[in-house]
Design a protein around this motif. Structure first.
Motif, PDB file in Angstrom:
ATOM      1  N   VAL A  24      -0.839   9.348 -32.249  1.00 37.11           N
ATOM      2  CA  VAL A  24      -1.291   8.693 -31.017  1.00 37.11           C
ATOM      3  C   VAL A  24      -1.272   7.165 -31.164  1.00 37.11           C
ATOM      4  O   VAL A  24      -1.758   6.625 -32.163  1.00 37.11           O
ATOM      5  CB  VAL A  24      -2.718   9.164 -30.652  1.00 37.11           C
ATOM      6  N   CYS A  25      -0.694   6.492 -30.164  1.00 39.39           N
ATOM      7  CA  CYS A  25      -0.804   5.029 -30.078  1.00 39.39           C
ATOM      8  C   CYS A  25      -1.188   4.687 -28.641  1.00 39.39           C
ATOM      9  O   CYS A  25      -1.649   5.558 -27.895  1.00 39.39           O
ATOM     10  CB  CYS A  25       0.493   4.345 -30.527  1.00 39.39           C
ATOM     11  N   LEU A  26      -1.005   3.430 -28.248  1.00 35.59           N
ATOM     12  CA  LEU A  26      -1.433   3.016 -26.914  1.00 35.59           C
ATOM     13  C   LEU A  26      -0.411   3.444 -25.847  1.00 35.59           C
ATOM     14  O   LEU A  26      -0.747   4.136 -24.888  1.00 35.59           O
ATOM     15  CB  LEU A  26      -1.618   1.495 -26.921  1.00 35.59           C
ATOM     16  N   GLY A  27       0.848   3.047 -26.032  1.00 32.59           N
ATOM     17  CA  GLY A  27       1.843   3.268 -24.982  1.00 32.59           C
ATOM     18  C   GLY A  27       2.677   4.529 -25.140  1.00 32.59           C
ATOM     19  O   GLY A  27       3.330   4.960 -24.204  1.00 32.59           O
ATOM     20  N   ASN A  28       2.697   5.100 -26.358  1.00 35.92           N
ATOM     21  CA  ASN A  28       3.569   6.243 -26.712  1.00 35.92           C
ATOM     22  C   ASN A  28       5.056   5.944 -26.460  1.00 35.92           C
ATOM     23  O   ASN A  28       5.833   6.811 -26.107  1.00 35.92           O
ATOM     24  CB  ASN A  28       3.149   7.536 -25.982  1.00 35.92           C
ATOM     25  N   ILE A  29       5.421   4.671 -26.662  1.00 34.84           N
ATOM     26  CA  ILE A  29       6.856   4.348 -26.612  1.00 34.84           C
ATOM     27  C   ILE A  29       7.326   3.611 -27.867  1.00 34.84           C
ATOM     28  O   ILE A  29       8.537   3.438 -28.045  1.00 34.84           O
ATOM     29  CB  ILE A  29       7.248   3.535 -25.354  1.00 34.84           C
ATOM     30  N   CYS A  30       6.404   3.171 -28.721  1.00 37.74           N
ATOM     31  CA  CYS A  30       6.835   2.478 -29.956  1.00 37.74           C
ATOM     32  C   CYS A  30       6.355   3.223 -31.200  1.00 37.74           C
ATOM     33  O   CYS A  30       7.122   3.948 -31.841  1.00 37.74           O
ATOM     34  CB  CYS A  30       6.329   1.032 -29.979  1.00 37.74           C
ATOM     35  N   ARG A  31       5.078   3.064 -31.568  1.00 44.09           N
ATOM     36  CA  ARG A  31       4.614   3.550 -32.872  1.00 44.09           C
ATOM     37  C   ARG A  31       4.543   5.065 -32.972  1.00 44.09           C
ATOM     38  O   ARG A  31       5.064   5.648 -33.937  1.00 44.09           O
ATOM     39  CB  ARG A  31       3.241   2.937 -33.190  1.00 44.09           C
ATOM     40  N   SER A  32       3.863   5.725 -32.017  1.00 44.88           N
ATOM     41  CA  SER A  32       3.666   7.175 -32.207  1.00 44.88           C
ATOM     42  C   SER A  32       4.947   8.000 -32.046  1.00 44.88           C
ATOM     43  O   SER A  32       5.149   8.950 -32.812  1.00 44.88           O
ATOM     44  CB  SER A  32       2.514   7.720 -31.354  1.00 44.88           C
ATOM     45  N   GLY A  61      -1.224   5.374 -19.804  1.00 40.81           N
ATOM     46  CA  GLY A  61      -0.270   6.187 -19.050  1.00 40.81           C
ATOM     47  C   GLY A  61       0.864   5.407 -18.410  1.00 40.81           C
ATOM     48  O   GLY A  61       1.612   5.957 -17.609  1.00 40.81           O
ATOM     49  N   TRP A  62       1.059   4.130 -18.789  1.00 42.86           N
ATOM     50  CA  TRP A  62       2.033   3.270 -18.087  1.00 42.86           C
ATOM     51  C   TRP A  62       3.467   3.744 -18.211  1.00 42.86           C
ATOM     52  O   TRP A  62       4.299   3.459 -17.358  1.00 42.86           O
ATOM     53  CB  TRP A  62       1.979   1.832 -18.632  1.00 42.86           C
ATOM     54  N   HIS A  63       3.814   4.422 -19.299  1.00 46.06           N
ATOM     55  CA  HIS A  63       5.226   4.729 -19.562  1.00 46.06           C
ATOM     56  C   HIS A  63       5.533   6.222 -19.526  1.00 46.06           C
ATOM     57  O   HIS A  63       6.579   6.647 -20.034  1.00 46.06           O
ATOM     58  CB  HIS A  63       5.633   4.149 -20.915  1.00 46.06           C
ATOM     59  N   VAL A  64       4.620   7.022 -18.959  1.00 49.57           N
ATOM     60  CA  VAL A  64       4.800   8.479 -18.929  1.00 49.57           C
ATOM     61  C   VAL A  64       6.191   8.833 -18.371  1.00 49.57           C
ATOM     62  O   VAL A  64       6.612   8.275 -17.353  1.00 49.57           O
ATOM     63  CB  VAL A  64       3.675   9.150 -18.100  1.00 49.57           C
ATOM     64  N   PRO A 142       0.371  -2.092 -36.832  1.00 54.04           N
ATOM     65  CA  PRO A 142       0.286  -3.132 -35.798  1.00 54.04           C
ATOM     66  C   PRO A 142       1.197  -2.836 -34.603  1.00 54.04           C
ATOM     67  O   PRO A 142       2.326  -2.362 -34.778  1.00 54.04           O
ATOM     68  CB  PRO A 142       0.718  -4.405 -36.532  1.00 54.04           C
ATOM     69  N   ASP A 143       0.692  -3.148 -33.422  1.00 54.14           N
ATOM     70  CA  ASP A 143       1.444  -2.924 -32.181  1.00 54.14           C
ATOM     71  C   ASP A 143       2.646  -3.884 -32.152  1.00 54.14           C
ATOM     72  O   ASP A 143       2.465  -5.099 -32.155  1.00 54.14           O
ATOM     73  CB  ASP A 143       0.493  -3.200 -31.011  1.00 54.14           C
ATOM     74  N   PRO A 144       3.876  -3.364 -32.112  1.00 58.31           N
ATOM     75  CA  PRO A 144       5.056  -4.245 -32.147  1.00 58.31           C
ATOM     76  C   PRO A 144       5.528  -4.690 -30.763  1.00 58.31           C
ATOM     77  O   PRO A 144       6.482  -5.457 -30.655  1.00 58.31           O
ATOM     78  CB  PRO A 144       6.116  -3.341 -32.785  1.00 58.31           C
ATOM     79  N   TYR A 145       4.865  -4.208 -29.704  1.00 60.46           N
ATOM     80  CA  TYR A 145       5.411  -4.328 -28.351  1.00 60.46           C
ATOM     81  C   TYR A 145       5.720  -5.773 -27.958  1.00 60.46           C
ATOM     82  O   TYR A 145       6.728  -6.041 -27.320  1.00 60.46           O
ATOM     83  CB  TYR A 145       4.437  -3.699 -27.355  1.00 60.46           C
ATOM     84  N   TYR A 146       4.824  -6.712 -28.351  1.00 59.10           N
ATOM     85  CA  TYR A 146       5.048  -8.115 -27.973  1.00 59.10           C
ATOM     86  C   TYR A 146       5.623  -8.927 -29.129  1.00 59.10           C
ATOM     87  O   TYR A 146       5.632 -10.147 -29.110  1.00 59.10           O
ATOM     88  CB  TYR A 146       3.729  -8.734 -27.470  1.00 59.10           C
ATOM     89  N   ASP A 147       6.104  -8.218 -30.183  1.00 56.42           N
ATOM     90  CA  ASP A 147       6.649  -8.885 -31.371  1.00 56.42           C
ATOM     91  C   ASP A 147       8.169  -8.899 -31.350  1.00 56.42           C
ATOM     92  O   ASP A 147       8.802  -8.245 -30.537  1.00 56.42           O
ATOM     93  CB  ASP A 147       6.248  -8.106 -32.628  1.00 56.42           C
TER      94      ASP A 147
HETATM   95  P1  4NP Z   1       2.871   1.499 -28.627  1.00 51.96           P
HETATM   96  O1  4NP Z   1       3.233   0.022 -28.069  1.00 51.96           O
HETATM   97  O2  4NP Z   1       1.381   1.675 -28.392  1.00 51.96           O
HETATM   98  O3  4NP Z   1       3.208   1.428 -30.070  1.00 51.96           O
HETATM   99  O4  4NP Z   1       3.719   2.469 -27.831  1.00 51.96           O
HETATM  100  C1  4NP Z   1       2.941  -0.362 -26.746  1.00 51.96           C
HETATM  101  C2  4NP Z   1       3.810  -0.045 -25.732  1.00 51.96           C
HETATM  102  C3  4NP Z   1       3.543  -0.443 -24.430  1.00 51.96           C
HETATM  103  C4  4NP Z   1       2.394  -1.155 -24.166  1.00 51.96           C
HETATM  104  C5  4NP Z   1       1.512  -1.460 -25.182  1.00 51.96           C
HETATM  105  C6  4NP Z   1       1.781  -1.059 -26.479  1.00 51.96           C
HETATM  106  N1  4NP Z   1       2.123  -1.594 -22.849  1.00 51.96           N
HETATM  107  O5  4NP Z   1       1.119  -2.292 -22.638  1.00 51.96           O
HETATM  108  O6  4NP Z   1       2.888  -1.256 -21.908  1.00 51.96           O
END
Ligand code: 4NP
Length: 174
Positions: A24-32, A61-64, A142-147
């Protein structure tokens, strides 16, 4: 998770014919989804896919319905990994359906504890960092989304180490 609780959960699961893990991560599009894809590749490689049920989900749920982030798919492909999970959000039933629910960072863990319907469900929640190599520089994924690119490489390095340690700790013959 406190060491003793984690050891208890690991020793219970080591004896089971089937192990069901949810990353489980926040967006379910990068880490998990990356953890999910790395773990699937590992159990396949070990000829052990039949013992494992592996899935991933996000607290948000932003990227479901979406595939993993393109950058994560590109970085994974360079390591021979394919990430094709379709994004979904964590649901209450996951606490029944899985034996271990693995959060990537402290925010994910806090959200999972809030979502868990019972104390027994909370006992299934562990941190991915519990499986990092000793002496790891990070205490979370670490969340890579903004990296930039380095963020995705760091995540893949951490996840490859942690999934291998998770697999070995839950596999009786290793
Ligand atoms: P994740 O990264 O939790 O590793 O999938 C993120 C992806 C999207 C967002 C945040 C984190 N977002 O805010 O849309």
């Amino acid at each position: 998770m406190a060491d003793k609780k984690l050891e208890k959960l690991i020793s219970e699961l080591r004896g089971k014919d089937k192990i069901k893990v949810l990353f489980v991560c926040l967006g379910n599009i990068c880490r998990s989804p990356a953890a999910d894809g790395i773990m699937r590749a590992l159990v396949d490689e070990r000829g052990d896919a039949g013992r494992w049920v592996i899935d991933s989900a996000g607290t948000g749920g932003w990227h479901v319905g979406d595939l993993p982030d393109k950058r994560m798919r590109v970085h994974g492909a360079r390591r021979g990994l394919r990430f094709d999970h379709i994004c979904r959000q964590v649901k209450e039933g996951d606490f029944d359906d899985f034996d271990m629910i693995i959060g990537m960072d402290s925010g994910n863990l806090r959200d999972l504890h809030r979502l868990a319907p019972t104390p027994e469900a909370e006992d299934k929640i562990v941190a991915m960092a519990d499986f990092f190599n000793p002496g790891a520089v990070y205490d979370h994924v670490p969340d890579p989304y903004y990296d930039g690119a380095q963020g995705f490489e760091t995540v893949l390095d951490l996840l490859q180490d942690a999934t291998l340690n998770l697999y070995e700790r839950l596999t009786p013959s290793t």
